[in-house]
Design a protein around this motif. Sequence first.
Motif, PDB file in Angstrom:
ATOM      1  N   LYS A   1       0.936  -1.237   0.172  1.00 12.81           N
ATOM      2  CA  LYS A   1       0.046  -0.074  -0.108  1.00 12.81           C
ATOM      3  C   LYS A   1       0.845   1.241  -0.103  1.00 12.81           C
ATOM      4  CE  LYS A   1      -3.702   0.232   2.560  1.00 12.81           C
ATOM      5  NZ  LYS A   1      -4.649   0.566   1.657  1.00 12.81           N
ATOM      6  N   GLY A   2       0.197   2.290  -0.687  1.00 16.76           N
ATOM      7  CA  GLY A   2       1.065   3.584  -0.745  1.00 16.76           C
ATOM      8  C   GLY A   2       0.435   4.626  -1.401  1.00 16.76           C
ATOM      9  N   VAL A   3       0.934   5.999  -1.350  1.00 13.79           N
ATOM     10  CA  VAL A   3       0.134   7.010  -2.186  1.00 13.79           C
ATOM     11  C   VAL A   3       1.373   7.571  -2.680  1.00 13.79           C
ATOM     12  CG1 VAL A   3      -1.341   9.033  -2.060  1.00 13.79           C
ATOM     13  CG2 VAL A   3      -1.584   7.114  -0.441  1.00 13.79           C
ATOM     14  N   VAL A   4       1.780   7.288  -3.787  1.00 11.52           N
ATOM     15  CA  VAL A   4       3.027   7.930  -4.629  1.00 11.52           C
ATOM     16  C   VAL A   4       2.874   8.279  -6.257  1.00 11.52           C
ATOM     17  CG1 VAL A   4       4.691   7.462  -2.882  1.00 11.52           C
ATOM     18  CG2 VAL A   4       4.019   5.859  -4.745  1.00 11.52           C
ATOM     19  N   ALA A   5       3.391   9.183  -6.589  1.00  9.63           N
ATOM     20  CA  ALA A   5       3.582   9.435  -8.119  1.00  9.63           C
ATOM     21  C   ALA A   5       4.807  10.354  -8.304  1.00  9.63           C
ATOM     22  CB  ALA A   5       2.320  10.020  -8.558  1.00  9.63           C
ATOM     23  N   ASP A   6       5.285  10.101  -9.581  1.00  5.05           N
ATOM     24  CA  ASP A   6       6.517  10.617  -9.906  1.00  5.05           C
ATOM     25  C   ASP A   6       5.947  11.976 -10.791  1.00  5.05           C
ATOM     26  OD1 ASP A   6       7.706   8.260 -12.336  1.00  5.05           O
ATOM     27  OD2 ASP A   6       6.161   9.597 -12.478  1.00  5.05           O
ATOM     28  N   ALA A   7       6.945  12.919 -11.071  1.00  4.56           N
ATOM     29  CA  ALA A   7       6.450  13.826 -11.988  1.00  4.56           C
ATOM     30  C   ALA A   7       5.883  13.825 -13.393  1.00  4.56           C
ATOM     31  CB  ALA A   7       7.790  15.128 -12.112  1.00  4.56           C
ATOM     32  N   GLN A   8       6.332  12.426 -13.925  1.00  5.72           N
ATOM     33  CA  GLN A   8       6.052  12.272 -15.372  1.00  5.72           C
ATOM     34  C   GLN A   8       4.665  11.735 -15.127  1.00  5.72           C
ATOM     35  OE1 GLN A   8       9.349  11.598 -14.300  1.00  5.72           O
ATOM     36  NE2 GLN A   8       9.565  13.449 -15.224  1.00  5.72           N
ATOM     37  N   SER A   9       4.163  11.150 -14.089  1.00  2.97           N
ATOM     38  CA  SER A   9       2.720  10.736 -14.013  1.00  2.97           C
ATOM     39  C   SER A   9       2.136  11.272 -13.068  1.00  2.97           C
ATOM     40  CB  SER A   9       3.135   9.029 -13.671  1.00  2.97           C
ATOM     41  OG  SER A   9       3.635   8.966 -12.228  1.00  2.97           O
ATOM     42  N   ARG A  10       1.707  12.463 -13.020  1.00  2.00           N
ATOM     43  CA  ARG A  10       1.227  13.470 -12.524  1.00  2.00           C
ATOM     44  C   ARG A  10      -0.527  12.877 -12.557  1.00  2.00           C
ATOM     45  NH1 ARG A  10       0.654  17.964  -9.496  1.00  2.00           N
ATOM     46  NH2 ARG A  10      -1.433  18.914  -9.334  1.00  2.00           N
ATOM     47  N   ILE A  11      -1.003  12.818 -11.556  1.00  7.10           N
ATOM     48  CA  ILE A  11      -2.361  12.153 -11.233  1.00  7.10           C
ATOM     49  C   ILE A  11      -3.269  13.810 -11.217  1.00  7.10           C
ATOM     50  CG2 ILE A  11      -4.247  11.241 -10.117  1.00  7.10           C
ATOM     51  CD1 ILE A  11      -2.101   9.421  -8.928  1.00  7.10           C
ATOM     52  N   GLU A  12      -3.946  13.904 -12.360  1.00  6.50           N
ATOM     53  CA  GLU A  12      -4.929  15.120 -12.461  1.00  6.50           C
ATOM     54  C   GLU A  12      -6.413  14.647 -12.019  1.00  6.50           C
ATOM     55  OE1 GLU A  12      -3.758  17.892 -13.238  1.00  6.50           O
ATOM     56  OE2 GLU A  12      -1.849  17.396 -14.249  1.00  6.50           O
ATOM     57  N   PHE A  13      -6.881  15.536 -11.086  1.00  4.35           N
ATOM     58  CA  PHE A  13      -8.088  15.150 -10.886  1.00  4.35           C
ATOM     59  C   PHE A  13      -8.968  16.560 -10.559  1.00  4.35           C
ATOM     60  CE2 PHE A  13      -5.138  15.833  -7.227  1.00  4.35           C
ATOM     61  CZ  PHE A  13      -6.123  16.821  -6.337  1.00  4.35           C
ATOM     62  N   LYS A  14     -10.305  16.164 -10.271  1.00  5.47           N
ATOM     63  CA  LYS A  14     -11.477  17.274 -10.005  1.00  5.47           C
ATOM     64  C   LYS A  14     -11.758  17.015  -8.621  1.00  5.47           C
ATOM     65  CE  LYS A  14     -15.383  19.656 -11.622  1.00  5.47           C
ATOM     66  NZ  LYS A  14     -16.541  19.957 -12.812  1.00  5.47           N
ATOM     67  N   GLU A  15     -12.115  18.258  -7.900  1.00  5.69           N
ATOM     68  CA  GLU A  15     -12.450  17.818  -6.845  1.00  5.69           C
ATOM     69  C   GLU A  15     -13.634  19.058  -6.258  1.00  5.69           C
ATOM     70  OE1 GLU A  15     -10.963  18.582  -1.953  1.00  5.69           O
ATOM     71  OE2 GLU A  15      -9.464  18.460  -3.773  1.00  5.69           O
ATOM     72  N   PHE A  16     -14.844  18.577  -5.814  1.00  2.00           N
ATOM     73  CA  PHE A  16     -15.586  19.497  -5.278  1.00  2.00           C
ATOM     74  C   PHE A  16     -16.533  18.951  -3.851  1.00  2.00           C
ATOM     75  CE2 PHE A  16     -17.689  16.805  -8.214  1.00  2.00           C
ATOM     76  CZ  PHE A  16     -18.971  16.375  -7.799  1.00  2.00           C
ATOM     77  N   LYS A  17     -17.316  19.702  -3.316  1.00  2.00           N
ATOM     78  CA  LYS A  17     -17.534  19.398  -2.038  1.00  2.00           C
ATOM     79  C   LYS A  17     -19.230  19.464  -2.085  1.00  2.00           C
ATOM     80  CE  LYS A  17     -16.583  19.648   2.817  1.00  2.00           C
ATOM     81  NZ  LYS A  17     -15.558  19.835   3.843  1.00  2.00           N
TER      82      LYS A  17
ATOM     83  N   GLY B   1      -5.643  15.878   4.374  1.00  2.00           N
ATOM     84  CA  GLY B   1      -6.339  16.916   4.114  1.00  2.00           C
ATOM     85  C   GLY B   1      -6.405  17.711   2.531  1.00  2.00           C
ATOM     86  N   ASP B   2      -5.402  16.813   1.721  1.00  2.00           N
ATOM     87  CA  ASP B   2      -5.126  17.453   0.574  1.00  2.00           C
ATOM     88  C   ASP B   2      -4.909  16.229  -0.479  1.00  2.00           C
ATOM     89  OD1 ASP B   2      -4.339  18.853  -1.662  1.00  2.00           O
ATOM     90  OD2 ASP B   2      -2.460  19.635  -0.874  1.00  2.00           O
ATOM     91  N   ALA B   3      -5.629  16.283  -1.353  1.00  2.00           N
ATOM     92  CA  ALA B   3      -5.770  14.981  -2.412  1.00  2.00           C
ATOM     93  C   ALA B   3      -4.462  15.037  -3.403  1.00  2.00           C
ATOM     94  CB  ALA B   3      -6.888  14.805  -3.248  1.00  2.00           C
ATOM     95  N   ASP B   4      -3.929  16.358  -3.328  1.00  2.00           N
ATOM     96  CA  ASP B   4      -2.699  16.534  -4.221  1.00  2.00           C
ATOM     97  C   ASP B   4      -1.583  15.939  -3.653  1.00  2.00           C
ATOM     98  OD1 ASP B   4      -1.960  17.637  -6.705  1.00  2.00           O
ATOM     99  OD2 ASP B   4      -0.848  19.042  -5.685  1.00  2.00           O
ATOM    100  N   GLU B   5      -1.702  15.590  -2.454  1.00  2.00           N
ATOM    101  CA  GLU B   5      -0.482  14.867  -1.691  1.00  2.00           C
ATOM    102  C   GLU B   5       0.077  13.741  -2.535  1.00  2.00           C
ATOM    103  OE1 GLU B   5       2.277  14.246   1.361  1.00  2.00           O
ATOM    104  OE2 GLU B   5       0.865  15.719   0.925  1.00  2.00           O
ATOM    105  N   VAL B   6      -0.854  12.984  -3.361  1.00  2.00           N
ATOM    106  CA  VAL B   6      -0.463  12.103  -4.133  1.00  2.00           C
ATOM    107  C   VAL B   6       0.531  12.463  -5.334  1.00  2.00           C
ATOM    108  CG1 VAL B   6      -2.616  10.773  -3.980  1.00  2.00           C
ATOM    109  CG2 VAL B   6      -2.110  12.366  -5.972  1.00  2.00           C
ATOM    110  N   ASN B   7       0.614  13.657  -5.480  1.00  2.00           N
ATOM    111  CA  ASN B   7       1.560  14.222  -6.474  1.00  2.00           C
ATOM    112  C   ASN B   7       2.880  14.650  -6.013  1.00  2.00           C
ATOM    113  OD1 ASN B   7      -0.088  13.722  -9.104  1.00  2.00           O
ATOM    114  ND2 ASN B   7      -1.144  15.225  -8.388  1.00  2.00           N
ATOM    115  N   HIS B   8       3.241  14.364  -4.485  1.00  2.00           N
ATOM    116  CA  HIS B   8       4.373  15.163  -3.992  1.00  2.00           C
ATOM    117  C   HIS B   8       5.034  13.878  -3.204  1.00  2.00           C
ATOM    118  CE1 HIS B   8       3.108  19.294  -4.980  1.00  2.00           C
ATOM    119  NE2 HIS B   8       1.783  18.809  -4.396  1.00  2.00           N
ATOM    120  N   GLU B   9       4.443  12.714  -3.334  1.00  2.00           N
ATOM    121  CA  GLU B   9       5.069  11.643  -2.426  1.00  2.00           C
ATOM    122  C   GLU B   9       6.614  11.319  -3.172  1.00  2.00           C
ATOM    123  OE1 GLU B   9       3.629   8.683   0.500  1.00  2.00           O
ATOM    124  OE2 GLU B   9       2.738  10.574  -0.384  1.00  2.00           O
TER     125      GLU B   9
END
Length: 445
Positions: free
Chosen positions: A17-33, A398-406
């Motif tokens: 298990k883990g939450v990671v991504a490198d610069a070449q595979s940035r996970i784009e996403f849309k967020e709303f509440k 608290g930030d889904a964009d954490e996946v793009n900084h791991e």
Amino acid sequence: MKKILSITAFFGLLLCKGVVADAQSRIEFKEFKLKNGLTVLMHRDHTTPIVAVSVMYHVGSKNENPERTGFAHFFEHLLFEGTENIGRGEFMKKIESIGGTLNAYTTNDITYYHEVVPANYLETALYMESERMLHAKIDTVGVETQRNVVKEEMRQRYDNQPYGTILRETFKRSHRVHPYHWPVIGSLDHLNAATLDEFMQFYRTYYVPNNAVLSIAGDIDYAQAETWIRAYFSEIPVGIGTINRPNITEPKRTQEIKDVVYDNIQLPAVVLAYNLPSKKHRDSYALNMLSTYLTGGNSSLLTKELVDKQQKAVAVAAFPLDLEDGGVFLAYAVANMGISADTVQRALDEQIEKVIASGISETDFQKLQAQTENDVVSRHASVAGIAESLAEAKTFFGDADEVNHEMEKYNKVTREDIQRVAKQYLAQEGRVVLYYLPKSEEPKQ
């Protein structure tokens, strides 16, 4: 539903298990509440015509009443019973009939439900998850059915599974104050004593939009997906209970705790457990790399030394069980035939002390970096993995964009960091040492 795993399977799950991504595979996403507090995350991937739909509820065993443990895990099962509009036993059948798969799991911190379905059935999956959140059928029949299921699960996964109680026995010693000290599966006595009203109150408190993240990933159209989400989830009311968020810090211990557990086993085992800070702590990345260095593959340090070279163990593993409020770093080894638990512990300690004293070589560090990057990339090879990672990042950080900084955080870990965390967290003072011995060796009363 996903059951409480065997110790080997559970460890295997944790290691992958883990939450990671490198610069070449940035996970784009849309967020709303939504106005009711439901956080929605959407990732579009047209590679294959499938979509993963998941809901992560921020409730695990740590949120339970100490007199009613096991509720979160119980609800993992109970919420598959059916709803006011989905017949009993039909939830799984409906997903499988459209060519989908589904599962769920519970931890100390969260409960997670997920499906993977053909993309043209996205609306169906969203409808069903909204039904689970709004109209779950909680009645005497379902409760009694799941009580029996949990009883059987406890028998198979704990009582009759070799080494199956390792996590339970470890946590009740490593966490004396924090509610992590009781197992996720909880107490059957507590479940038997609970009333239907108590189950309803738990449902209305925790399985609510303001305590959940809806995460979908796959072959979707953003506008259409949002329209369906708003149609099915906006009407769900905010929870009516008070969410229990433990604000407890496990006191630091300075004395080693050593104990023996007699089990239905043939080969002794040794468990070493070291308390850790919150999973959000910056040292989590170095600790993950340290665990990979110790037992990540056939050429890892402990595997090479204890299993291959010294032949003192038939299996060995080390990993940080990182939890929201601070978990444990576990190292364990199952002894080879004729090898005592004392001998195995000395062998484990010797290798750990070498890392503390000397660190790791530059060659091993470069190999470790490559392993880490490979693991990072492979974890998001599926839309299901992406949906889960986005939900985890939002829930815990608290930030889904954490996946793009791991990955960049892993890249900041140095050889010195790995030696430092080994010294800081794997000290013998305050750790838990468990010997698992065959019941035939238990002293007669």
